[in-house]
Design an enzyme around this catalytic site. Structure first.
Site, PDB file in Angstrom:
ATOM      1  N   GLY A  53      43.053  42.415  27.228  1.00 20.48           N
ATOM      2  CA  GLY A  53      42.961  43.297  26.233  1.00 20.48           C
ATOM      3  C   GLY A  53      42.584  44.774  26.282  1.00 20.48           C
ATOM      4  O   GLY A  53      42.252  44.991  27.436  1.00 20.48           O
ATOM      5  N   PRO A  54      42.557  45.608  25.199  1.00 21.89           N
ATOM      6  CA  PRO A  54      42.237  46.957  25.687  1.00 21.89           C
ATOM      7  C   PRO A  54      40.664  47.284  25.510  1.00 21.89           C
ATOM      8  O   PRO A  54      40.051  46.588  25.202  1.00 21.89           O
ATOM      9  CB  PRO A  54      42.980  47.698  24.425  1.00 21.89           C
ATOM     10  CG  PRO A  54      42.739  46.810  23.344  1.00 21.89           C
ATOM     11  CD  PRO A  54      43.047  45.590  24.130  1.00 21.89           C
ATOM     12  N   GLY A  55      40.285  48.562  26.196  1.00 25.81           N
ATOM     13  CA  GLY A  55      39.047  48.891  26.119  1.00 25.81           C
ATOM     14  C   GLY A  55      38.002  48.377  26.924  1.00 25.81           C
ATOM     15  O   GLY A  55      38.506  47.757  27.953  1.00 25.81           O
ATOM     16  N   CYS A  80      41.763  39.538  33.127  1.00 27.19           N
ATOM     17  CA  CYS A  80      41.490  40.877  33.030  1.00 27.19           C
ATOM     18  C   CYS A  80      40.438  41.384  32.101  1.00 27.19           C
ATOM     19  O   CYS A  80      39.345  41.254  32.504  1.00 27.19           O
ATOM     20  CB  CYS A  80      42.924  41.369  32.202  1.00 27.19           C
ATOM     21  SG  CYS A  80      43.153  42.996  32.435  1.00 27.19           S
ATOM     22  N   GLN A  84      36.253  40.951  33.081  1.00 31.37           N
ATOM     23  CA  GLN A  84      35.628  41.993  33.164  1.00 31.37           C
ATOM     24  C   GLN A  84      34.502  41.701  32.232  1.00 31.37           C
ATOM     25  O   GLN A  84      33.127  42.152  32.524  1.00 31.37           O
ATOM     26  CB  GLN A  84      36.132  43.420  32.797  1.00 31.37           C
ATOM     27  CG  GLN A  84      37.116  43.816  33.607  1.00 31.37           C
ATOM     28  CD  GLN A  84      38.188  44.949  33.068  1.00 31.37           C
ATOM     29  OE1 GLN A  84      37.903  45.356  31.824  1.00 31.37           O
ATOM     30  NE2 GLN A  84      39.091  45.183  33.548  1.00 31.37           N
ATOM     31  N   SER A 145      43.095  49.374  34.056  1.00 25.30           N
ATOM     32  CA  SER A 145      42.522  50.736  34.441  1.00 25.30           C
ATOM     33  C   SER A 145      41.020  50.846  34.656  1.00 25.30           C
ATOM     34  O   SER A 145      40.205  51.534  35.102  1.00 25.30           O
ATOM     35  CB  SER A 145      42.733  51.856  33.401  1.00 25.30           C
ATOM     36  OG  SER A 145      42.371  51.419  31.889  1.00 25.30           O
ATOM     37  N   LEU A 146      40.261  49.634  34.567  1.00 24.96           N
ATOM     38  CA  LEU A 146      38.970  49.431  34.764  1.00 24.96           C
ATOM     39  C   LEU A 146      38.789  48.363  35.850  1.00 24.96           C
ATOM     40  O   LEU A 146      39.542  47.420  35.825  1.00 24.96           O
ATOM     41  CB  LEU A 146      38.224  48.893  33.465  1.00 24.96           C
ATOM     42  CG  LEU A 146      38.249  49.764  32.062  1.00 24.96           C
ATOM     43  CD1 LEU A 146      37.462  49.235  30.948  1.00 24.96           C
ATOM     44  CD2 LEU A 146      37.725  51.269  32.479  1.00 24.96           C
ATOM     45  N   HIS A 185      47.255  39.259  36.215  1.00 22.24           N
ATOM     46  CA  HIS A 185      47.738  38.640  35.135  1.00 22.24           C
ATOM     47  C   HIS A 185      48.623  37.367  35.902  1.00 22.24           C
ATOM     48  O   HIS A 185      49.643  37.834  36.226  1.00 22.24           O
ATOM     49  CB  HIS A 185      48.622  39.421  34.294  1.00 22.24           C
ATOM     50  CG  HIS A 185      47.943  40.464  33.393  1.00 22.24           C
ATOM     51  ND1 HIS A 185      47.971  40.328  32.074  1.00 22.24           N
ATOM     52  CD2 HIS A 185      46.922  41.473  33.833  1.00 22.24           C
ATOM     53  CE1 HIS A 185      47.137  41.071  31.609  1.00 22.24           C
ATOM     54  NE2 HIS A 185      46.726  41.848  32.474  1.00 22.24           N
ATOM     55  N   GLU A 187      49.920  35.235  34.404  1.00 23.84           N
ATOM     56  CA  GLU A 187      50.955  34.807  33.256  1.00 23.84           C
ATOM     57  C   GLU A 187      52.245  35.852  33.229  1.00 23.84           C
ATOM     58  O   GLU A 187      53.261  35.610  32.676  1.00 23.84           O
ATOM     59  CB  GLU A 187      50.417  34.994  31.785  1.00 23.84           C
ATOM     60  CG  GLU A 187      50.159  36.102  31.231  1.00 23.84           C
ATOM     61  CD  GLU A 187      48.930  36.834  31.709  1.00 23.84           C
ATOM     62  OE1 GLU A 187      48.714  37.978  31.204  1.00 23.84           O
ATOM     63  OE2 GLU A 187      48.320  36.342  32.601  1.00 23.84           O
TER      64      GLU A 187
END
Length: 212
Positions: A53-55, A80, A84, A145-146, A185, A187
């Site tokens: 997911g984002p953020g 992902c 985190q 990106s993290l 990922h 998948e």
């Protein structure tokens, strides 16, 4: 049939994961990350998967609350953003590492990763003249990106990739083996052996849970 509850962190990869679980023979129920923890528990999952997911993890609805409630009692697989979240739950730091999106990269297995059942026989750098020596390179698909460089207390790194901030952890597990996190990922078509790794993660987590 194994029942996987997938927590949807509003990501386009979520239903790729649903399809991957279905192909592997698992029953999958999807809840958005805004549902109460009680709803997740009422579904009686054999395993909970925390989606990409984002953020940042702390902004992903009730995901951190779900981890707080079930870690150590229900097997957890974080992918992902979900990975985190496991890192941050254990006190680790997730920070910008330079965006890497839609790239197949080579994960370097740590000593713990080389010995881990999820990655057995998947390394691509085994020398034909010395097949008894395990390889350490596993191709994986990166979209993030993290990242986290230093594994927090309570988790051990299984594999890393290079980034702008150093070698970021790409796979890790809790020391009790009841949670596994993948920064990459499995998948994605960019992870050549992704379906194998995903199924092995589920089976390994269920085996550890049943034996403890």
């Amino acid at each position: 049939m194994t029942h996987v509850v997938l927590i949807d962190n509003h990501d386009s990869f979520v239903y790729n994961l649903v399809d991957a679980f279905a192909v592997a023979g698992y029953d999958c129920t999807v809840f958005r990350n805004t549902v109460p923890v009680e709803t997740v528990l009422a579904a009686k999952p054999d395993l909970i998967c925390l989606s990409p997911g984002p953020g940042y993890p702390a902004d992903a609805g009730n995901m951190m609350k779900i981890i707080d409630e079930v870690l150590g009692t229900i097997p957890l697989l974080g992918i992902c953003l979900g990975f985190q979240a496991l890192i941050e739950h254990h006190g680790g730091t997730v920070e910008p590492c330079g965006p890497v999106h839609g790239t197949t990269d080579n994960m370097t297995l740590t000593d713990a990763g080389v010995a881990h059942p999820v990655f057995a026989g998947l390394a691509t750098d085994v020398e034909p003249d010395h097949p008894e020596v395990p390889g350490r390179t596993v191709p994986i698909g990166r979209y993030h990106s993290l990242g986290c460089v230093v594994p927090p207390a309570g988790m051990e790194s299984l594999g890393t990739c290079q980034s702008k901030i150093g070698d970021v952890i790409m796979a890790a597990q809790t020391v009790d083996g009841k949670a596994i996190g993948l920064q990459y990922h499995p998948e994605s078509v960019l992870s050549p052996t992704g379906p194998i790794m995903l199924s092995r993660c589920v089976e390994q987590l269920l085996t550890v849970s049943q034996n403890n």
